[in-house]
Design a protein around this motif. Structure first.
Motif, PDB file in Angstrom:
ATOM      1  N   THR A 248     118.847 -55.205 -70.184  1.00 47.72           N
ATOM      2  CA  THR A 248     117.919 -54.954 -71.288  1.00 47.72           C
ATOM      3  C   THR A 248     116.938 -53.832 -70.968  1.00 47.72           C
ATOM      4  O   THR A 248     116.539 -53.086 -71.847  1.00 47.72           O
ATOM      5  CB  THR A 248     117.133 -56.254 -71.610  1.00 47.72           C
ATOM      6  N   ILE A 249     116.557 -53.724 -69.705  1.00 44.86           N
ATOM      7  CA  ILE A 249     115.615 -52.674 -69.293  1.00 44.86           C
ATOM      8  C   ILE A 249     116.194 -51.904 -68.097  1.00 44.86           C
ATOM      9  O   ILE A 249     117.189 -52.338 -67.489  1.00 44.86           O
ATOM     10  CB  ILE A 249     114.230 -53.256 -68.909  1.00 44.86           C
ATOM     11  N   GLY A 250     115.556 -50.787 -67.777  1.00 41.37           N
ATOM     12  CA  GLY A 250     116.026 -49.937 -66.690  1.00 41.37           C
ATOM     13  C   GLY A 250     116.229 -50.693 -65.388  1.00 41.37           C
ATOM     14  O   GLY A 250     117.219 -50.491 -64.688  1.00 41.37           O
ATOM     15  N   GLU A 251     115.297 -51.572 -65.064  1.00 42.47           N
ATOM     16  CA  GLU A 251     115.410 -52.288 -63.792  1.00 42.47           C
ATOM     17  C   GLU A 251     116.658 -53.178 -63.753  1.00 42.47           C
ATOM     18  O   GLU A 251     117.263 -53.356 -62.688  1.00 42.47           O
ATOM     19  CB  GLU A 251     114.149 -53.111 -63.534  1.00 42.47           C
ATOM     20  N   ASP A 252     117.048 -53.720 -64.906  1.00 42.76           N
ATOM     21  CA  ASP A 252     118.295 -54.508 -64.960  1.00 42.76           C
ATOM     22  C   ASP A 252     119.485 -53.621 -64.569  1.00 42.76           C
ATOM     23  O   ASP A 252     120.389 -54.049 -63.836  1.00 42.76           O
ATOM     24  CB  ASP A 252     118.555 -55.047 -66.370  1.00 42.76           C
ATOM     25  N   ALA A 253     119.470 -52.386 -65.092  1.00 45.69           N
ATOM     26  CA  ALA A 253     120.561 -51.452 -64.785  1.00 45.69           C
ATOM     27  C   ALA A 253     120.567 -51.126 -63.292  1.00 45.69           C
ATOM     28  O   ALA A 253     121.635 -51.051 -62.666  1.00 45.69           O
ATOM     29  CB  ALA A 253     120.410 -50.187 -65.617  1.00 45.69           C
ATOM     30  N   ILE A 254     119.383 -50.944 -62.712  1.00 45.63           N
ATOM     31  CA  ILE A 254     119.280 -50.673 -61.266  1.00 45.63           C
ATOM     32  C   ILE A 254     119.869 -51.840 -60.472  1.00 45.63           C
ATOM     33  O   ILE A 254     120.605 -51.655 -59.498  1.00 45.63           O
ATOM     34  CB  ILE A 254     117.808 -50.441 -60.848  1.00 45.63           C
ATOM     35  N   GLU A 255     119.545 -53.050 -60.906  1.00 52.66           N
ATOM     36  CA  GLU A 255     120.099 -54.230 -60.229  1.00 52.66           C
ATOM     37  C   GLU A 255     121.630 -54.217 -60.271  1.00 52.66           C
ATOM     38  O   GLU A 255     122.305 -54.541 -59.297  1.00 52.66           O
ATOM     39  CB  GLU A 255     119.576 -55.513 -60.882  1.00 52.66           C
ATOM     40  N   MET A 256     122.176 -53.863 -61.445  1.00 51.74           N
ATOM     41  CA  MET A 256     123.634 -53.792 -61.591  1.00 51.74           C
ATOM     42  C   MET A 256     124.217 -52.790 -60.587  1.00 51.74           C
ATOM     43  O   MET A 256     125.239 -53.068 -59.947  1.00 51.74           O
ATOM     44  CB  MET A 256     124.006 -53.350 -63.019  1.00 51.74           C
ATOM     45  N   ILE A 257     123.562 -51.622 -60.499  1.00 49.95           N
ATOM     46  CA  ILE A 257     124.042 -50.589 -59.578  1.00 49.95           C
ATOM     47  C   ILE A 257     123.958 -51.085 -58.141  1.00 49.95           C
ATOM     48  O   ILE A 257     124.891 -50.912 -57.345  1.00 49.95           O
ATOM     49  CB  ILE A 257     123.237 -49.275 -59.794  1.00 49.95           C
ATOM     50  N   MET A 258     122.848 -51.738 -57.789  1.00 53.65           N
ATOM     51  CA  MET A 258     122.683 -52.254 -56.429  1.00 53.65           C
ATOM     52  C   MET A 258     123.713 -53.347 -56.116  1.00 53.65           C
ATOM     53  O   MET A 258     124.141 -53.498 -54.980  1.00 53.65           O
ATOM     54  CB  MET A 258     121.263 -52.773 -56.221  1.00 53.65           C
ATOM     55  N   ALA A 259     124.106 -54.078 -57.155  1.00 52.59           N
ATOM     56  CA  ALA A 259     125.110 -55.137 -56.963  1.00 52.59           C
ATOM     57  C   ALA A 259     126.511 -54.546 -56.802  1.00 52.59           C
ATOM     58  O   ALA A 259     127.442 -55.241 -56.406  1.00 52.59           O
ATOM     59  CB  ALA A 259     125.087 -56.095 -58.148  1.00 52.59           C
ATOM     60  N   GLY A 260     126.654 -53.250 -57.143  1.00 58.04           N
ATOM     61  CA  GLY A 260     127.953 -52.621 -56.927  1.00 58.04           C
ATOM     62  C   GLY A 260     128.536 -51.897 -58.124  1.00 58.04           C
ATOM     63  O   GLY A 260     129.622 -51.315 -58.026  1.00 58.04           O
ATOM     64  N   ALA A 261     127.835 -51.921 -59.246  1.00 58.51           N
ATOM     65  CA  ALA A 261     128.386 -51.281 -60.452  1.00 58.51           C
ATOM     66  C   ALA A 261     128.267 -49.757 -60.361  1.00 58.51           C
ATOM     67  O   ALA A 261     127.280 -49.234 -59.851  1.00 58.51           O
ATOM     68  CB  ALA A 261     127.649 -51.777 -61.690  1.00 58.51           C
ATOM     69  N   THR A 262     129.292 -49.061 -60.852  1.00 63.82           N
ATOM     70  CA  THR A 262     129.258 -47.600 -60.933  1.00 63.82           C
ATOM     71  C   THR A 262     128.618 -47.179 -62.257  1.00 63.82           C
ATOM     72  O   THR A 262     127.832 -46.244 -62.313  1.00 63.82           O
ATOM     73  CB  THR A 262     130.691 -47.036 -60.856  1.00 63.82           C
ATOM     74  N   LEU A 263     128.987 -47.872 -63.333  1.00 72.59           N
ATOM     75  CA  LEU A 263     128.397 -47.647 -64.653  1.00 72.59           C
ATOM     76  C   LEU A 263     127.855 -48.984 -65.153  1.00 72.59           C
ATOM     77  O   LEU A 263     128.251 -50.043 -64.654  1.00 72.59           O
ATOM     78  CB  LEU A 263     129.450 -47.113 -65.632  1.00 72.59           C
TER      79      LEU A 263
END
Lengths: 307, 272
Positions: A248-263
């Protein structure tokens, strides 16, 4: 500034890391276009089937305190009309498109792939995990590593486009299923589909709120589940992941990336923050990068893999 | 969060054989052209324009067209239904001389709009058209508002003979011949509102090129919260449930699907 968000996905340059997932704003070329104009770096079509589908009767969506419940039931105009919308979108936009398709057996997936091969789509997503058509089709294919392997392998042999397998969170061992997809030749994974399914009840009328009774859960409440499954999968696999679920917010996206997501996929948040949500999150990612001195998206660190 | 509310039907009024108005005691706080999603949880959830809304009562006017509305027609006062909303954009509330052009089942929305415009001091002229007398709606209710109403039917069985488009053409031509074009840059009205079948709106568009206007559109709606994309209009990707159902002139002029096609529940394009 947005140049810092450029990345590569399966060999294709992607200007922005956010993905419009299947099922959101994707019934028309103009819906895809407005999403791309608002900052989605890749857009996904509605999951297309061989024949048109009406989907479930309403209510197909129900709101509650921490998310949405939906059972749209794979309504779509069918592969032929669906690809017309995609081709029309490609006439007006350089944004890469994931063509999502849904079927319940290898034959139909192969037929769909033959159609998609002739389209202007950039990637092929196999929706193996719709949770909302249980009455019609039974347990989703993504619940079985053998089914996932069989379908992905058959499609891989004939697909002109890179293959993305869309996986379900509603399984005991996500890694076993993700590995089956990778082994069968999947180029990437898209995860997670909606959670549950769950239900809501109207207490005055003593009825389930959704006409389908049960529906997949999305929104902020599913983010922790998504992160965990993406992290487990990232730890065990080598193919890239489009991570989604409650972003929902930028930090959620950062968490996804840190968890291993490329996009990172953004869907339900269109409801919470408007169609502008993609650019809002893009800006928030840049703010995070500024605060932490990361020049490029690739500089954002990932968690140490699970052993 | 848009909270679902479950209400008892407070009143039912028969308008024609196939049209009824349902009222509910609830402070909906809706504006003209906004709509609710209504369900009885028996299969289907449909959008309905608000045909009146006061501080504590609102109503919708329903045409019996299929399975869902047939079931709704069997409901009685005191029966429960469940609603979400109000959703969508509303009509701009103009001052001065305004013209409302309505056709058929779309007219009840104009009852609500006329009331609001009148309260705000506008001088309202309303063309209320229908195919025939039996389908003509709200003439009595509208006559009580103290606005100028021109009733018309295609077959001449009630009011003037002709369509809403014919009447508009006649009115604007007459005005033009009277040499009034010089006044106010040729504008006869300060603002024009149109609500009716899409082909009626399409026919009116060129007649209104010198006027400011808003059109009320209809498309197949599912989620009503701007995520499913079923009601987007090409090529702008306007979501009729969020940015619509009222669209201003500058957007209407850009719509390529206007009067050409719409999408059904599957998303398939259906030509007009």
């Amino acid at each position: 500034m947005r140049k810092r968000l450029k990345t590569k996905f399966l060999g294709i340059e992607v200007n922005l890391p956010l993905v419009l997932p299947a099922g959101i704003m994707d019934m028309s070329f103009s819906g895809l276009d407005i999403s791309a104009k608002n900052g989605a770096g890749i857009v996904t079509s509605k999951s297309l089937t061989l024949e048109p589908r009406l989907g479930h009767k309403g209510p197909v969506v129900a709101e509650f305190e921490s998310g949405l419940l939906n059972a749209v039931g794979l309504c779509n105009p069918g592969i032929v009309d669906g690809l017309t919308e995609i081709n029309q979108f490609k006439e007006r936009s350089d944004t890469p498109v994931i063509v999502s398709v849904f079927a319940t057996n290898t034959d139909d997936f192969s037929k769909l792939t033959n159609h998609v091969n002739k389209s202007r789509g950039d990637f092929l997503e196999l929706n193996l995990s719709c949770p909302n058509v249980f009455d019609e089709f039974g347990i989703p294919l993504a619940a079985s590593k053998d089914e996932v392997f069989k379908i992905v392998k058959a499609v891989k042999e004939i697909s002109r486009l890179p293959i993305i397998a869309k996986l379900s969170p509603n399984v005991y061992d996500i890694v076993e299923i993700a590995l089956a997809a990778e082994k069968a030749g999947a180029d990437a994974l898209c995860m997670i589909n909606t959670v549950g399914p769950g239900m809501l009840i109207n207490t005055k009328m003593v009825k389930p709120v959704l006409f389908n009774k049960f529906g997949g859960l999305s929104g902020p409440c599913i983010k922790p589940i998504a992160l965990k499954l993406i992290y487990q999968t990232y730890s065990a696999l080598n193919i890239p992941i489009i991570g989604m679920g409650g972003v929902t917010i930028g930090e959620d996206a950062i968490e996804m990336i840190m968890a291993g997501a490329t996009l990172v996929g953004v869907g339900t948040a269109v409801y919470y923050r408007g169609i502008e949500v993609f650019d809002k999150i893009n800006r928030e990612i840049i703010e995070f990068m500024d605060e932490n001195n990361y020049d490029n998206l690739e500089d954002i660190p990932k968690l140490e893999k699970l052993k | 969060m848009n909270k679902r509310i479950t209400l008892k039907i407070a009143g039912i009024e028969r308008e024609t054989n196939d049209i009824k108005t349902y009222s509910f005691k609830h402070s909906l706080n809706a504006q003209p052209a906004q709509f609710i999603m209504l369900t009885d949880f028996e299969g289907g959830e449909k959008p309905f324009s608000i045909s009146d809304c006061t501080e504590d009562v609102f109503s919708i006017t329903v045409k019996r067209i299929g399975e869902f509305t047939t079931r709704l027609f069997q409901k009685r006062v005191g029966d429960y239904v469940s609603i979400r909303g109000a959703f969508g954009s509303s009509f701009f509330v103009s001052q001065g001389k305004v013209l409302l052009i309505g056709g058929g089942y779309a007219v009840p929305t104009f009852y609500f709009l006329s009331k609001v415009l009148k309260e705000n001091g506008a001088e309202v002229t309303l063309i209320n058209g229908a195919r025939t007398k039996d389908e003509h709606l709200f003439s009595e209710k509208l006559s009580k508002l103290g606005i100028k109403v021109i009733n018309t039917t295609d077959d001449g069985t009630f009011g003037e003979k002709g369509t809403s488009v014919d009447i508009t053409k006649r009115m604007l031509n007459h005005h033009s011949q009277a040499g009034a074009w010089e006044r106010e840059n040729g504008k006869m009205f300060d603002f024009v509102y149109v609500s009716g079948p899409e082909m009626m709106m399409k026919a009116l568009q060129p007649l209104l090129k010198d006027h400011d206007y808003e059109f009320l559109f209809e498309r197949y709606m599912k989620c009503a919260i701007g995520i499913c994309g079923n009601c987007t209009m090409d090529p702008l990707g306007i979501r009729l449930c969020v940015e619509g159902p009222v669209l201003p002139k500058k957007l209407v002029e850009q719509l390529t699907e206007f009067g050409q096609y719409h999408r059904d529940a599957t998303g398939k394009r259906i030509k007009y």
